[in-house]
Design a protein around this motif. Structure first.
Motif, PDB file in Angstrom:
ATOM      1  N   PHE A 119     102.875 -97.453 -46.852  1.00 17.50           N
ATOM      2  CA  PHE A 119     102.995 -98.663 -47.515  1.00 17.50           C
ATOM      3  C   PHE A 119     101.735 -99.644 -47.756  1.00 17.50           C
ATOM      4  O   PHE A 119     101.050 -99.884 -48.716  1.00 17.50           O
ATOM      5  N   ASP A 120     101.221 -99.810 -46.611  1.00 16.32           N
ATOM      6  CA  ASP A 120     100.069-100.854 -46.506  1.00 16.32           C
ATOM      7  C   ASP A 120      98.866-100.055 -47.021  1.00 16.32           C
ATOM      8  O   ASP A 120      97.942-100.843 -47.408  1.00 16.32           O
ATOM      9  N   GLY A 121      98.734 -98.838 -46.560  1.00 19.43           N
ATOM     10  CA  GLY A 121      97.618 -98.158 -47.139  1.00 19.43           C
ATOM     11  C   GLY A 121      97.694 -98.236 -48.595  1.00 19.43           C
ATOM     12  O   GLY A 121      96.212 -98.167 -49.069  1.00 19.43           O
ATOM     13  N   MET A 122      98.646 -97.913 -49.202  1.00 16.32           N
ATOM     14  CA  MET A 122      98.733 -97.876 -50.555  1.00 16.32           C
ATOM     15  C   MET A 122      98.264 -99.260 -51.186  1.00 16.32           C
ATOM     16  O   MET A 122      97.248 -99.423 -52.294  1.00 16.32           O
ATOM     17  N   ILE A 123      98.496-100.292 -50.595  1.00 14.71           N
ATOM     18  CA  ILE A 123      98.180-101.686 -51.244  1.00 14.71           C
ATOM     19  C   ILE A 123      96.839-101.924 -50.763  1.00 14.71           C
ATOM     20  O   ILE A 123      96.106-102.666 -51.765  1.00 14.71           O
ATOM     21  N   MET A 124      96.168-101.406 -49.851  1.00 13.64           N
ATOM     22  CA  MET A 124      94.738-101.585 -49.483  1.00 13.64           C
ATOM     23  C   MET A 124      94.046-100.707 -50.433  1.00 13.64           C
ATOM     24  O   MET A 124      92.943-101.315 -51.028  1.00 13.64           O
ATOM     25  N   VAL A 125      94.485 -99.586 -50.679  1.00  8.70           N
ATOM     26  CA  VAL A 125      93.737 -98.769 -51.673  1.00  8.70           C
ATOM     27  C   VAL A 125      93.899 -99.588 -53.293  1.00  8.70           C
ATOM     28  O   VAL A 125      92.761 -99.603 -53.983  1.00  8.70           O
ATOM     29  N   THR A 126      94.950-100.072 -53.588  1.00 11.40           N
ATOM     30  CA  THR A 126      94.912-100.894 -54.886  1.00 11.40           C
ATOM     31  C   THR A 126      94.206-102.041 -54.935  1.00 11.40           C
ATOM     32  O   THR A 126      93.544-102.202 -56.034  1.00 11.40           O
ATOM     33  N   ILE A 127      93.996-102.759 -53.705  1.00 12.30           N
ATOM     34  CA  ILE A 127      93.102-103.827 -53.629  1.00 12.30           C
ATOM     35  C   ILE A 127      91.645-103.338 -53.861  1.00 12.30           C
ATOM     36  O   ILE A 127      90.835-104.062 -54.766  1.00 12.30           O
ATOM     37  N   ILE A 128      91.203-102.202 -53.328  1.00  9.14           N
ATOM     38  CA  ILE A 128      89.880-101.878 -53.361  1.00  9.14           C
ATOM     39  C   ILE A 128      89.661-101.464 -54.718  1.00  9.14           C
ATOM     40  O   ILE A 128      88.620-101.671 -55.491  1.00  9.14           O
TER      41      ILE A 128
ATOM     42  N   ASP B  88      94.495-103.779 -65.423  1.00  5.02           N
ATOM     43  CA  ASP B  88      94.881-104.734 -64.883  1.00  5.02           C
ATOM     44  C   ASP B  88      96.424-105.251 -64.686  1.00  5.02           C
ATOM     45  O   ASP B  88      96.965-105.654 -63.600  1.00  5.02           O
ATOM     46  N   GLU B  89      97.263-104.631 -65.756  1.00  7.13           N
ATOM     47  CA  GLU B  89      98.513-104.771 -65.815  1.00  7.13           C
ATOM     48  C   GLU B  89      99.102-104.089 -64.732  1.00  7.13           C
ATOM     49  O   GLU B  89     100.097-104.025 -64.153  1.00  7.13           O
ATOM     50  N   PHE B  90      98.586-102.537 -64.624  1.00  2.76           N
ATOM     51  CA  PHE B  90      99.167-101.863 -63.563  1.00  2.76           C
ATOM     52  C   PHE B  90      99.094-102.355 -62.340  1.00  2.76           C
ATOM     53  O   PHE B  90      99.852-102.232 -61.388  1.00  2.76           O
ATOM     54  N   PHE B  91      97.814-102.886 -61.894  1.00  2.97           N
ATOM     55  CA  PHE B  91      97.355-103.592 -60.686  1.00  2.97           C
ATOM     56  C   PHE B  91      98.614-104.666 -60.631  1.00  2.97           C
ATOM     57  O   PHE B  91      99.044-104.791 -59.352  1.00  2.97           O
ATOM     58  N   MET B  92      98.704-105.562 -61.214  1.00  4.26           N
ATOM     59  CA  MET B  92      99.826-106.504 -61.201  1.00  4.26           C
ATOM     60  C   MET B  92     101.079-105.969 -61.080  1.00  4.26           C
ATOM     61  O   MET B  92     101.697-106.667 -60.301  1.00  4.26           O
ATOM     62  N   ALA B  93     101.444-104.950 -61.527  1.00  2.00           N
ATOM     63  CA  ALA B  93     102.758-104.355 -61.376  1.00  2.00           C
ATOM     64  C   ALA B  93     102.854-104.077 -60.179  1.00  2.00           C
ATOM     65  O   ALA B  93     103.972-104.170 -59.340  1.00  2.00           O
ATOM     66  N   ILE B  94     101.754-103.455 -59.388  1.00  2.00           N
ATOM     67  CA  ILE B  94     102.001-103.094 -57.817  1.00  2.00           C
ATOM     68  C   ILE B  94     102.092-104.289 -56.865  1.00  2.00           C
ATOM     69  O   ILE B  94     102.842-104.318 -56.094  1.00  2.00           O
TER      70      ILE B  94
ATOM     71  N   ARG C  72      92.196-112.086 -55.679  1.00  3.19           N
ATOM     72  CA  ARG C  72      92.995-110.840 -55.155  1.00  3.19           C
ATOM     73  C   ARG C  72      92.505-110.137 -53.861  1.00  3.19           C
ATOM     74  O   ARG C  72      93.193-109.704 -52.958  1.00  3.19           O
ATOM     75  N   VAL C  73      91.203-110.232 -53.731  1.00  2.00           N
ATOM     76  CA  VAL C  73      90.384-109.397 -52.759  1.00  2.00           C
ATOM     77  C   VAL C  73      90.772-109.828 -51.517  1.00  2.00           C
ATOM     78  O   VAL C  73      90.798-109.277 -50.393  1.00  2.00           O
ATOM     79  N   LEU C  74      91.092-111.176 -51.451  1.00  2.00           N
ATOM     80  CA  LEU C  74      91.425-111.829 -50.067  1.00  2.00           C
ATOM     81  C   LEU C  74      92.624-111.171 -49.500  1.00  2.00           C
ATOM     82  O   LEU C  74      93.066-111.751 -48.458  1.00  2.00           O
TER      83      LEU C  74
END
Length: 384
Positions: free
Chosen positions: A69-78, A104-110, A169-171
């Motif tokens: 789960f954390d890895g998925m969020i990290m990939v999303t941020i990148i 951008d809406e997809f990232f916001m949904a995540i 968001r990168v932070l």
């Protein structure tokens, strides 16, 4: 009632109740009821505080606790950072405007899903973490452009500024990497001493700005563009203290025939750059060496797990990584040894309880046999 009181008084009551009730379950060969007994006792002790959606809660909690789960969020941020970088190309943004909006809406949904899941699992712990609060603030700011409407130029300018805050968001990576968290905390620890140095440097710049204004700020014979008022003088001194373009500033004064200004420039650079600017760096290094940062690193090493993300230049040749890895292995070995001791004690207690139950069952059977034998003897005497 006594068993429930034990559960409330100490955390070990739950395991003690499992062992006590589990011994009889061994005698009856019903191993699957062990945990059910403990859960029932804990639920009775908690009363109305037990969640009604325990199955869904466990499902969400298991997802948020997994490394995947954390890895998925990290990939999303990148990926989000990459897409924001591509949007800076005007031609590419014009051609793929719709794609960037959907992305951008997809990232916001995540991000929203992550926020809701973590708050649902443990809202109290979530809001006590400063990094989580920062993530929530960035999420709220990111939602503003989606719901704000405005057609005038001022509103459009404001929306551009708000959309620029999406880069924050990168932070979010700081909340996933403990090494970065240690560095951020160390930076805040040194802020007190750094503020003192910056305050003293500002006083120095204020004094030299007043002097520069009166000597070089005359509209007719001086350089009013750089020394015409206090604001211009402070900005010029900032360029001098960073040693950025100071030769051009000095050349302007030389062209005006102010050769004595060289003494002013040299003295300020010597004091401002070579003393105060290096003092700023020295204060940070001293704070690190006094133990603030060292203590944070030690705490970080003790809490490090083999599943945590770490950022290093070369893991194969880094002695710090090897030291952290070996320390982690030692902690794992100690944990395994303690678990083995606990298992041995639990088995011993279970065997004692089982033995007592078996003895009690055997005594009960002997009493029943004696009763039957006495009844038979009475019947035989009656028949005689």
């Amino acid at each position: 009632m006594e068993q429930n009181a034990e559960v409330k008084e100490s955390g070990s009551g739950y395991f003690r109740l499992i062992i006590q009730q589990g011994a009889s379950q061994i005698a009856l060969r019903r191993f699957s009821d062990w945990d059910a007994v403990g859960r029932a006792a804990a639920a009775a002790a908690a009363g109305s505080n037990v969640r009604k959606d325990i199955e869904f809660y466990d499902y969400i909690a298991n997802i948020t606790e997994k490394t995947l789960f954390d890895g998925m969020i990290m990939v999303t941020i990148i990926l989000n950072a990459l897409f924001m970088a591509l949007e800076t190309d005007y031609d590419l943004k014009y051609k793929l405007f719709g794609f960037f909006e959907i992305a951008d809406e997809f990232f916001m949904a995540i991000y929203t899903m992550e926020f809701l899941m973590k708050v649902y699992v443990n809202p109290g712990v979530y809001w006590k973490n400063g990094y989580n609060v920062f993530d929530a603030i960035i999420l709220v700011i990111s939602f503003v452009p989606m719901f704000a409407n405005g057609g005038d130029s001022s509103a459009m300018g404001t929306m551009r500024i708000v959309r620029a805050f999406r880069s924050l968001r990168v932070l979010k990576t700081v909340s996933f990497i403990r090494g970065l968290q240690a560095l951020v905390v160390a930076l805040f620890k040194t802020m007190k001493s750094v503020v003192y140095v910056l305050g003293l440097m500002f006083l120095l710049m204020f004094i030299f700005a007043i002097i520069g204004y009166y000597y070089f700020g005359d509209p007719n014979t001086g350089d009013p563009e750089n020394w015409g008022d206090l604001g211009c003088a402070l900005f010029t001194l900032f360029s001098l203290v960073t040693v950025d373009g100071w030769t051009d500033l000095q050349q302007n004064l030389d062209d005006l025939g102010m050769d004595s200004s060289r003494i002013f420039t040299i003295v300020f650079i010597l004091i401002g750059y070579f003393i105060f600017f290096n003092m700023f760096i020295g204060v940070v290094i001293m704070e690190i060496q006094t133990g603030n940062f060292t203590k944070l690193v030690e705490q970080f090493n003790k809490s490090l797990r083999h599943t945590d993300y770490t950022v290093m230049e070369d893991l194969c040749t880094s002695m710090s990584f090897i030291d952290i890895y070996l320390t982690t292995l030692d902690h794992q070995d100690n944990t395994v040894d303690k678990l083995q001791q606990l298992l041995s004690e639990a088995i011993l207690i279970l065997s004692v309880l089982l033995e007592e139950d078996l003895i009690e069952m055997e005594q009960k059977a002997m009493r029943e046999r004696k009763i039957k034998m006495s009844e038979q003897q009475v019947q035989e005497q009656g028949s005689i």
